[in-house]
Design an enzyme around this catalytic site. Structure first.
Site, PDB file in Angstrom:
ATOM      1  CG  LEU A 225     -55.499  26.191 -34.911  1.00 29.09           C
ATOM      2  CD1 LEU A 225     -56.915  26.743 -34.982  1.00 29.09           C
ATOM      3  CD2 LEU A 225     -55.277  25.205 -36.047  1.00 29.09           C
ATOM      4  CB  SER A 226     -49.642  28.075 -38.000  1.00 32.99           C
ATOM      5  OG  SER A 226     -48.661  27.399 -37.253  1.00 32.99           O
ATOM      6  CB  ALA A 227     -51.090  32.927 -39.492  1.00 35.08           C
TER       7      ALA A 227
END
Length: 365
Positions: A63-65
């Protein structure tokens, strides 16, 4: 990549922080972020980190930020009915938020290299549809995930209105990515350490804008078979709604319009989850002062003047403070649980139960 905003204690507080930092700027994006709890896409043992503005990776799951996803959502300029292609769709978190905006007549496709991640994304999507109250507040465009390398897409495909790539794009693949777009379409991708927005203005012209500095793992190059050529990846065909599906969409939409204040898209304002009452935590520390006299080794420990001779007095004061906090919280009006008006209305209709369950998408809540 991330850490641009302070951590929240729940999903709403995370979104509040993203808004304050101007990563989320539009109501439609805010609604999509509030509708889906980021923690639902974490493995249970890592959920304590879900509301931090940090990327998360475990094996192939990534998951990206939150600050990256919010910038991507804003840059894509999403509207109902558009077609969207997510390259490196991962857990499906971003694709599901996009689906809340595209509505039932959009196209929502994802390409993911790892088969185990696709299974994970399908499980999370099924959980959202079956159990989340947010599902009934939107007209949803369900994502369709395909396993394969996004650099292998067959030339025989329909271009998309919106494209996002969640991995670093090498310069030699820039033209390939641009050609996935329709004229007027928007591509958002990390290239040369910059998250970049590219708008196709004509058959051969594009407008490019750098959004922010990022660090993404690069795209994995396609593997070639025995013939020395990569296999073509066939994307799903456009959605064709059945008459039964169209009827369900029309009935649900009509009920939402009748129930004013339901909170679906189009109603002014953005609903938050019911507020959580937090009890103030009090800590008591004993403060002492050490005094050194005339550079001698001798030292005297002087008690803090606010300490009492009897430590029990302090404990009683702290207990009183706790009781006051608890009484204050108890006297405040508790937020009543939100009622799913759409569900209640459908269940009250004079229809056979199987038809009611169909209108509810066989949801568990």
């Amino acid at each position: 990549m991330g850490g641009a905003v302070s951590a929240g204690e729940d999903n709403d507080e995370l979104i509040d922080n993203l808004k304050e930092a101007q990563y989320i700027r539009s109501d439609v994006v805010e609604q999509a972020f509030r509708a889906i709890d980021r923690a639902d896409y974490y493995l249970d043992e890592f959920k304590e980190n879900a509301y931090k503005d940090l990327a998360w990776k475990h094996g192939n799951i990534h998951l990206s930020a939150p600050c990256i996803y919010s910038e991507v959502m804003e840059a894509l300029d999403l509207h109902p009915g558009l077609s969207f292609l997510n390259l490196g769709s991962g857990t499906g978190y971003l694709s599901t938020m996009v689906g809340l905006i595209l509505g039932p007549f959009g196209i929502n496709h994802g390409v993911e290299l790892h088969a185990d991640v696709i299974e994970y994304a399908k499980q999370k999507l099924d959980q959202f549809v079956r159990t989340s109250d947010s599902f009934d507040k939107f007209d949803f465009c369900e994502p369709c995930f395909v396993s394969g390398n996004c650099l292998d897409i067959s030339l025989d495909f329909s271009a998309y209105d919106r494209v996002y790539c969640g991995a670093g794009v090498q310069k030699e693949h820039e033209e390939y990515m641009k050609n996935l777009l329709k004229i007027g379409g928007i591509l958002v991708m990390p290239i040369e350490e910059k998250l970049t927005k590219i708008t196709r203005t004509s058959t051969s012209t594009w407008d490019t804008k750098k959004i922010l500095a990022v660090s993404f793992a690069p795209l994995i190059q396609p593997s070639k078979g025995e013939t020395g050529k990569a296999k073509s990846l066939i994307l799903p065909p456009p959605n064709v709604r059945t008459l039964q599906d169209l009827s369900r969409i029309a009935i649900r939409t009509r009920i939402k319009k009748i129930n004013q204040g339901f909170g679906c898209r189009g109603v002014s304002g953005v609903q938050k989850n019911p507020p959580r009452f937090k009890r103030k935590r009090l800590r008591r520390r004993r403060l002492d002062t050490i005094v050194f006299l005339d550079k001698q080794i001798y030292a005297s420990r002087i008690p803090n003047p606010f300490d009492f001779d009897d430590d029990n007095n302090n404990c009683e004061d702290v207990d009183d403070d706790h009781r006051e906090e608890e009484e204050r919280a108890a006297s405040e009006p508790k937020a009543e649980p939100q009622v799913n008006l759409l569900r209640e209305k459908i269940l009250s209709l004079p229809l056979p139960d199987p038809l009611k369950y169909y209108l509810l998408y066989y949801r568990e809540k």
